[in-house]
Every structure is written in C-alpha cells, then in structure tokens.
Design a protein around this motif. Structure first.
Motif, short mmCIF file in Angstrom:
data_model
loop_
_atom_site.label_atom_id
_atom_site.label_comp_id
_atom_site.label_asym_id
_atom_site.label_seq_id
_atom_site.Cartn_x
_atom_site.Cartn_y
_atom_site.Cartn_z
N MET A 156 0.81 -1.54 -0.13
CA MET A 156 -0.32 0.44 0.32
C MET A 156 1.57 1.46 0.54
O MET A 156 2.10 1.33 0.80
N THR A 157 0.47 2.42 -0.87
CA THR A 157 1.40 3.57 -0.41
C THR A 157 1.04 4.72 -0.18
O THR A 157 0.51 4.17 1.26
N GLU A 158 1.78 5.28 0.46
CA GLU A 158 1.65 6.30 1.32
C GLU A 158 0.44 7.47 1.06
O GLU A 158 -0.18 7.32 2.28
N GLN A 159 0.75 7.49 -0.31
CA GLN A 159 -0.66 8.17 -0.57
C GLN A 159 -1.93 7.73 -0.04
O GLN A 159 -3.06 8.34 0.76
N LYS A 160 -2.15 6.07 -0.41
CA LYS A 160 -3.58 5.20 -0.37
C LYS A 160 -3.65 5.17 1.71
O LYS A 160 -5.01 5.22 2.30
N THR A 161 -2.06 5.09 2.37
CA THR A 161 -2.83 4.85 2.94
C THR A 161 -2.96 6.40 3.95
O THR A 161 -4.20 6.42 5.24
N ILE A 162 -2.44 6.90 3.89
CA ILE A 162 -2.80 9.05 4.32
C ILE A 162 -4.80 8.85 3.88
O ILE A 162 -4.91 9.36 4.93
N GLN A 163 -4.86 8.34 2.99
CA GLN A 163 -6.30 8.25 2.40
C GLN A 163 -7.73 7.61 3.47
O GLN A 163 -8.51 7.79 4.01
N VAL A 164 -6.68 6.25 4.01
CA VAL A 164 -7.28 5.67 4.80
C VAL A 164 -7.89 6.21 6.05
O VAL A 164 -9.06 5.41 6.58
N LEU A 165 -6.36 6.73 6.51
CA LEU A 165 -7.26 6.39 7.67
C LEU A 165 -7.44 7.99 8.15
O LEU A 165 -8.20 8.71 8.52
N LYS A 166 -7.69 9.55 6.70
CA LYS A 166 -8.50 10.45 7.02
C LYS A 166 -10.18 9.89 6.37
O LYS A 166 -11.22 10.24 7.90
N VAL A 167 -10.30 8.79 5.58
CA VAL A 167 -11.70 8.02 6.44
C VAL A 167 -12.12 7.58 7.66
O VAL A 167 -12.87 7.64 7.96
N PHE A 168 -10.96 6.72 8.32
CA PHE A 168 -11.15 6.64 10.21
C PHE A 168 -11.23 7.79 10.74
O PHE A 168 -12.25 8.09 11.63
N ILE A 169 -10.43 8.87 10.28
CA ILE A 169 -10.65 10.22 11.32
C ILE A 169 -11.98 10.57 11.04
O ILE A 169 -12.71 11.22 11.92
N ILE A 170 -12.88 10.98 9.71
CA ILE A 170 -14.21 11.30 9.27
C ILE A 170 -15.26 10.31 9.97
O ILE A 170 -15.97 10.77 10.79
N LEU A 171 -14.60 8.71 9.78
CA LEU A 171 -16.15 7.76 10.58
C LEU A 171 -15.36 8.43 12.70
O LEU A 171 -16.58 8.01 12.72
N GLY A 172 -14.47 8.24 13.14
CA GLY A 172 -14.66 8.72 14.13
C GLY A 172 -15.26 9.50 14.79
O GLY A 172 -15.97 9.70 16.03
N ILE A 173 -15.06 11.22 14.01
CA ILE A 173 -15.51 12.15 14.52
C ILE A 173 -17.16 12.11 14.68
O ILE A 173 -17.75 12.22 15.23
N CYS A 174 -17.80 11.45 13.29
CA CYS A 174 -19.09 10.85 12.20
C CYS A 174 -19.66 10.10 14.44
O CYS A 174 -20.75 10.42 14.71
N LEU A 175 -19.56 8.97 14.99
CA LEU A 175 -19.68 8.57 14.95
C LEU A 175 -19.17 9.08 17.20
O LEU A 175 -20.23 9.08 17.46
N ILE A 176 -18.44 10.30 17.31
CA ILE A 176 -18.31 11.24 18.13
C ILE A 176 -19.86 12.14 17.71
O ILE A 176 -20.73 12.07 19.14
N LEU A 177 -20.41 12.87 17.14
CA LEU A 177 -21.12 13.01 16.92
C LEU A 177 -22.85 12.64 16.89
O LEU A 177 -23.35 13.50 17.58
N ALA A 178 -22.66 11.06 16.98
CA ALA A 178 -24.06 10.11 16.70
C ALA A 178 -23.95 9.99 18.09
O ALA A 178 -25.57 9.68 18.48
N ARG A 179 -23.39 10.54 19.02
CA ARG A 179 -22.96 10.08 20.48
C ARG A 179 -23.97 10.93 21.07
O ARG A 179 -24.32 11.21 21.71
N HIS A 180 -23.59 12.53 20.58
CA HIS A 180 -23.84 13.30 21.30
C HIS A 180 -25.27 13.60 20.87
O HIS A 180 -26.31 13.91 21.91
#
Length: 87
Positions: free
Chosen positions: A1-25
């Motif tokens: 997996m290239t570094e750019q692909k890894t960064i994109q996957v991690l950004k998706v995880f960040i967005i998913l994490g923020i969405c879960l925090i907002l869902a909790r609220h």
C-alpha cells in the motif's frame, strides 16, 4: 500500500471517528432514545464515543508523523538562500 493510499484510508477513519462522536452526542441529547433505552442508551452512547476516539486519535498521530517527515524532506530539498549584507 502506498503512502498516499494509507493517508487516504486514515482520513476516512478520522471522519468515521468524528461521525461516531457526533452520533453519541445526538443519542445522549435525544429524548426519545433516552426514554426507550435508559441504561442501554448510555452504554450505546459510551461505545460510540469509545470507538470514535479509537478511530480518530491514533490516525491523527500517524498523520502528524507523516506530515513532519514530509516537511523535513521538503526542507532538505529546498534551495538555501543567503542574505549577504554589503558593508
């Protein structure tokens, strides 16, 4: 997996994490959810915040490390400018 692909996957995880925090609220402030699922609602909200934090914090740290590495590479390849004073 290239570094750019890894960064994109991690950004998706960040967005998913923020969405879960907002869902909790939303779940905690929603009166309908609280009335129907008193203790279970609190447990579900706690799970949402825990998973959201797990998704968002480590990936932010990893992205920071990658950005620091890219910055040092950029500084080493940048041309140096000399400021000479004529006196």
């Amino acid at each position: 997996m290239t570094e750019q692909k890894t960064i994109q996957v991690l950004k998706v995880f960040i967005i998913l994490g923020i969405c879960l925090i907002l869902a909790r609220h939303y779940l905690l402030t929603s009166d309908i959810f609280g009335e129907q699922n008193s203790i279970r609602g609190i447990m579900i909200s706690a799970i949402c915040i825990a998973v959201g934090v797990l998704f968002s914090l480590p990936t932010k740290i990893y992205l920071t490390i990658i950005l620091m590495k890219l910055e040092t590479e950029h500084q080493t390849h940048a041309p140096t400018s000399k400021h000479a004073t004529d006196e």
